[in-house]
Design an enzyme around this catalytic site. Structure first.
Site, PDB file in Angstrom:
ATOM      1  N   GLU A  94      -4.559 -15.035 -17.711  1.00  0.00           N
ATOM      2  CA  GLU A  94      -5.292 -14.428 -16.648  1.00  0.00           C
ATOM      3  C   GLU A  94      -3.492 -12.963 -16.429  1.00  0.00           C
ATOM      4  OE1 GLU A  94      -6.979 -15.505 -14.119  1.00  0.00           O
ATOM      5  OE2 GLU A  94      -9.069 -16.860 -15.302  1.00  0.00           O
ATOM      6  N   CYS A 128      -0.641 -25.074 -15.375  1.00  0.00           N
ATOM      7  CA  CYS A 128       0.405 -25.838 -14.565  1.00  0.00           C
ATOM      8  C   CYS A 128       0.920 -26.954 -14.336  1.00  0.00           C
ATOM      9  CB  CYS A 128       0.318 -24.966 -13.362  1.00  0.00           C
ATOM     10  SG  CYS A 128       1.578 -24.524 -12.882  1.00  0.00           S
ATOM     11  N   CYS A 132       0.106 -27.136  -7.425  1.00  0.00           N
ATOM     12  CA  CYS A 132      -0.266 -27.649  -6.104  1.00  0.00           C
ATOM     13  C   CYS A 132      -1.509 -27.292  -5.453  1.00  0.00           C
ATOM     14  CB  CYS A 132       0.113 -26.445  -5.753  1.00  0.00           C
ATOM     15  SG  CYS A 132       2.413 -25.192  -6.098  1.00  0.00           S
ATOM     16  N   CYS A 135      -4.499 -24.673  -4.906  1.00  0.00           N
ATOM     17  CA  CYS A 135      -3.859 -24.131  -6.395  1.00  0.00           C
ATOM     18  C   CYS A 135      -5.040 -23.991  -7.449  1.00  0.00           C
ATOM     19  CB  CYS A 135      -2.721 -23.030  -7.027  1.00  0.00           C
ATOM     20  SG  CYS A 135      -2.260 -21.889  -7.960  1.00  0.00           S
ATOM     21  N   GLU A 174       4.568 -22.080 -13.537  1.00  0.00           N
ATOM     22  CA  GLU A 174       6.087 -22.386 -12.871  1.00  0.00           C
ATOM     23  C   GLU A 174       6.615 -21.651 -13.973  1.00  0.00           C
ATOM     24  OE1 GLU A 174       9.058 -22.027 -11.388  1.00  0.00           O
ATOM     25  OE2 GLU A 174       7.571 -22.773 -10.114  1.00  0.00           O
ATOM     26  N   SER A 204       8.956 -15.689  -8.935  1.00  0.00           N
ATOM     27  CA  SER A 204       8.160 -16.656  -7.867  1.00  0.00           C
ATOM     28  C   SER A 204       8.379 -18.004  -9.216  1.00  0.00           C
ATOM     29  CB  SER A 204       6.931 -16.593  -8.159  1.00  0.00           C
ATOM     30  OG  SER A 204       5.911 -17.587  -6.466  1.00  0.00           O
ATOM     31  N   SER A 227       8.401 -20.318  -3.191  1.00  0.00           N
ATOM     32  CA  SER A 227       6.734 -20.760  -2.139  1.00  0.00           C
ATOM     33  C   SER A 227       7.205 -22.323  -1.655  1.00  0.00           C
ATOM     34  CB  SER A 227       5.770 -21.105  -4.264  1.00  0.00           C
ATOM     35  OG  SER A 227       5.464 -20.454  -5.109  1.00  0.00           O
ATOM     36  N   HIS A 229       5.556 -22.759   1.510  1.00  0.00           N
ATOM     37  CA  HIS A 229       4.842 -23.400   1.682  1.00  0.00           C
ATOM     38  C   HIS A 229       4.675 -24.127   3.012  1.00  0.00           C
ATOM     39  CE1 HIS A 229       3.469 -20.902  -0.947  1.00  0.00           C
ATOM     40  NE2 HIS A 229       3.384 -21.383  -1.578  1.00  0.00           N
ATOM     41  N   ASN A 303      -7.151 -18.492   0.068  1.00  0.00           N
ATOM     42  CA  ASN A 303      -7.918 -18.110  -0.864  1.00  0.00           C
ATOM     43  C   ASN A 303      -8.663 -19.863  -1.603  1.00  0.00           C
ATOM     44  OD1 ASN A 303      -8.032 -15.245  -0.988  1.00  0.00           O
ATOM     45  ND2 ASN A 303      -5.832 -15.777  -2.035  1.00  0.00           N
ATOM     46  N   CYS A 348      -3.907 -14.416  -4.934  1.00  0.00           N
ATOM     47  CA  CYS A 348      -3.014 -15.488  -4.947  1.00  0.00           C
ATOM     48  C   CYS A 348      -4.145 -16.778  -5.193  1.00  0.00           C
ATOM     49  CB  CYS A 348      -2.261 -15.021  -3.833  1.00  0.00           C
ATOM     50  SG  CYS A 348      -1.028 -16.010  -3.369  1.00  0.00           S
TER      51      CYS A 348
END
Length: 375
Positions: A94, A128, A132, A135, A174, A204, A227, A229, A303, A348
């Site tokens: 995507e 990935c 995380c 995510c 990543e 990122s 990132s 966090h 999100n 995100c």
């Protein structure tokens, strides 16, 4: 044998040199492919002025595009579009286009300069491996690295939807775990015919220390986003399992060295998770951690990623208080990311290969915006 993407710069340069063809013709080939709305239907013979040896080589080993636009979803916010791109392998990735007007709003009390522009959020991997917990992409696991050509082809396909001014590597994967392809793709994006400024490209990372150490030498002028966090190692490990391999103290030392060499601000991404990392003590810990750096802290509302999520979004008041502490006590520029494309799972942390029900898109009624990512 699968044909290679013509945007795989190393492959085509190697083949041209082996055949005694001047590599200076490569940007001309790229220019014609970009200009063709037919995409993969372009015939190599339609490109004029190439050496005669180039045509059979292109036919035998390269495709204009190995990827195709499988589908596109437009958010009800009218400024966000999610591209579902099918790779030659059959896998899907995507990319998200975010259109915004930089003249809206103010910065330091003054009107912003600029105008209408689009930012493309690109993927570097299928899935990935970082895992995380907040995510959606991490829930897919790691499937494959994209080639440099497949990364560049996202820009080619997106440019047919909207002119792209900025590129952010904040999509699936990543980026620094696919380092060689990342560097090669960005070198193509900053060269003719794309000619994007490195200042308009942001990479990122969760903090791959050994790759950050190389990044400035390989791609000077690039924007780096981290990132982070969490302001302390134990919270970071709870929500980002990969943080165990990259201890916070070592990461901050690496960023200090990176900033010393690059003389550029670093974007710090900080997702706001209710009761996990959003309390006043966390704001003070983050401020103390970053007070010797030149950074922009970007607070990101969480999100939702389905019923399995263990997290909740921080309330607006808590986000506001957090921002005031970072800004007021530690004098660190701090922005709050306005969400775009939640209704198409394009915001995100929401990028995971799926196709939302069209009716939910039409009925959601979200109106959103995005901050200016350019540092």
């Amino acid at each position: 044998m699968s044909l290679k993407s013509v945007f795989d710069a190393r492959e085509i340069r190697t083949e041209f040199e082996k055949a005694g063809i001047n590599p200076s013709f490569i940007p001309l080939i790229w220019k014609h492919v970009i200009a063709s709305n037919a995409g993969t239907a372009i015939e190599w013979d339609q490109i004029p002025s190439l050496p005669s040896a180039a045509y059979p080589l292109l036919h035998a080993k390269f495709k204009p595009l190995t990827s195709s636009l499988h589908s596109i979803l437009h958010s009800s916010d009218l400024v966000t579009s999610k591209l579902l791109i099918k790779l030659q392998s059959g896998s899907l990735v995507e990319a998200v286009i975010m259109k915004y007007d930089t003249r809206l709003g103010k910065y330091n009390g003054k009107p912003r300069s600029g105008g209408l522009r689009s930012t493309l959020c690109v993927s570097s991997q299928v899935g990935c491996k970082m895992g995380c917990k907040f995510c959606a992409t991490g829930s897919m696991g790691y499937k494959a690295n994209l080639s440099s050509g497949e990364i560049v082809e996202q820009l080619v396909l997106a440019s047919r939807v909207s002119p792209i001014r900025n590129v952010v590597f904040m999509g699936m994967g990543e980026p620094l775990n696919n380092y060689t392809a990342l560097v090669e793709a960005i070198r193509v994006m900053t060269a003719p015919p794309f000619q994007l400024s490195p200042k308009r490209i942001t990479v990122s990372t969760v903090g791959i220390i050994h790759a950050i150490n190389k990044l400035h030498n390989d791609l000077p002028g690039l924007n780096l986003a981290v990132s982070l966090h969490a302001p302390v190692q134990d919270i970071r490990c709870q929500i980002m399992p990969a943080a165990r391999a990259f201890p916070l103290e070592k990461l901050m030392n690496t960023l200090q060295e990176y900033q010393k060499n690059s003389q550029q601000k670093i974007l710090i991404e900080y997702i706001m998770l209710d009761g996990v990392n959003d309390e006043e003590q966390h704001a003070h810990q983050l401020g103390k951690l970053l007070e010797t750096f030149q950074v922009v802290v970007n607070l990101i509302p969480f999100n939702p990623i389905g019923t399995l999520s263990q997290f909740k979004t921080s309330c607006d008041q808590r986000v506001s208080t957090f921002q005031k502490i970072i800004r007021g006590t530690y004098n660190i520029r701090t922005t709050v990311r306005k969400q775009m494309g939640q209704d198409i799972s394009g915001a995100c942390g929401q990028l995971v290969v799926n196709q939302p029900d069209k009716r939910s898109i039409e009925n959601s009624g979200l109106l959103t915006d995005i901050e200016d990512l350019h540092l």
